[in-house]
Design a protein around this motif. Structure first.
Motif, PDB file in Angstrom:
ATOM      1  N   LYS A 119      -0.526  -3.763  -3.517  1.00 26.10           N
ATOM      2  CA  LYS A 119      -1.057  -2.392  -3.609  1.00 26.10           C
ATOM      3  C   LYS A 119       0.041  -1.346  -3.800  1.00 26.10           C
ATOM      4  O   LYS A 119       0.091  -0.346  -3.077  1.00 26.10           O
ATOM      5  CB  LYS A 119      -1.894  -2.048  -2.364  1.00 26.10           C
ATOM      6  N   GLY A 152       0.788  -1.228   0.000  1.00 29.33           N
ATOM      7  CA  GLY A 152       0.000   0.000   0.000  1.00 29.33           C
ATOM      8  C   GLY A 152       0.814   1.269   0.000  1.00 29.33           C
ATOM      9  O   GLY A 152       0.391   2.284   0.536  1.00 29.33           O
ATOM     10  N   ASP A 192      -2.800  -6.516  -6.531  1.00 28.68           N
ATOM     11  CA  ASP A 192      -3.226  -5.121  -6.663  1.00 28.68           C
ATOM     12  C   ASP A 192      -2.108  -4.207  -7.140  1.00 28.68           C
ATOM     13  O   ASP A 192      -1.948  -3.080  -6.659  1.00 28.68           O
ATOM     14  CB  ASP A 192      -3.798  -4.597  -5.339  1.00 28.68           C
TER      15      ASP A 192
END
Length: 201
Positions: A151, A123, A179
């Motif tokens: 991510k 992320g 992701d």
């Protein structure tokens, strides 16, 4: 956890960590800790010889005001932790705005770290350049078992570097790259590398 202790709270915790002889796991995610607080915690962990896990990332918080952040200056401090600390085995830095420059410093320290087994940098703002540095580090590191790159901003080119690493590294057990922007070409790089790894085993 999720109490927004901020930098001031991080300073207090850092002082305690310098002399801690009992605490093994510390979770501080979603606490609005900025650069100064992150550096203070990192400096404490350079001398702490007990803590095995620290989570200074973020999870499940849509409120950006409550998030911890690791900009380049703080990333440098955390990279130094990986050089000096000999007990920390789990480090969670998820969703802390970690950039390619920041993760490059951390990756360079991984080349010389013989203790960390789990690194979470999911992320963040890691692109192919940062991914390449991680891959190069893991060609040398023989202790890390799990790395989470979910991510981020990694595409097929970054995936090619990871695939090359997998043909050399025989100790990494879990690689998370969901992701990202990896397409069929990147998937083929990984499949080929895993086939080569299986043939060599």
């Amino acid at each position: 956890t999720n109490d927004c202790i901020g930098d001031e709270g991080a300073f207090v915790l850092a002082d305690a960590l310098r002399t801690n002889e009992t605490l093994l796991w510390l979770s501080l995610y979603n606490n609005k800790i900025g650069t100064a607080g992150m550096i203070a915690l990192a400096d404490a962990l350079k001398v702490n010889s007990r803590l095995e896990m620290i989570d200074v990332g973020n999870a499940g918080d849509e409120n950006q005001l409550g998030k911890n952040t690791i900009h380049d200056e703080a990333a440098e401090a955390w990279s130094e932790v990986l050089v000096h600390n000999q007990t920390m085995s789990h480090l969670f830095l998820s969703e802390t705005s970690l950039s390619d420059a920041g993760v490059t410093m951390i990756a360079n320290s991984l080349k010389h770290n013989n203790y960390l087994v789990h690194l979470d940098v999911s992320g963040n703002k890691i692109g192919n350049a940062g991914c390449a540095c991680i891959a190069l580090a893991l060609e040398q590191n023989t202790f890390l078992r799990v790395i989470d790159l979910n991510k981020n901003y990694i595409d097929d080119d970054g995936c090619e570097m990871l695939a090359k690493m997998l043909t050399i590294n025989s100790t990494l057990c879990d690689l998370y790259i969901g992701d990202n922007s990896i397409g069929d070409t990147g998937a083929k790089y990984l499949c080929t590398a895993l086939h080569e790894q299986a043939d060599d085993s």
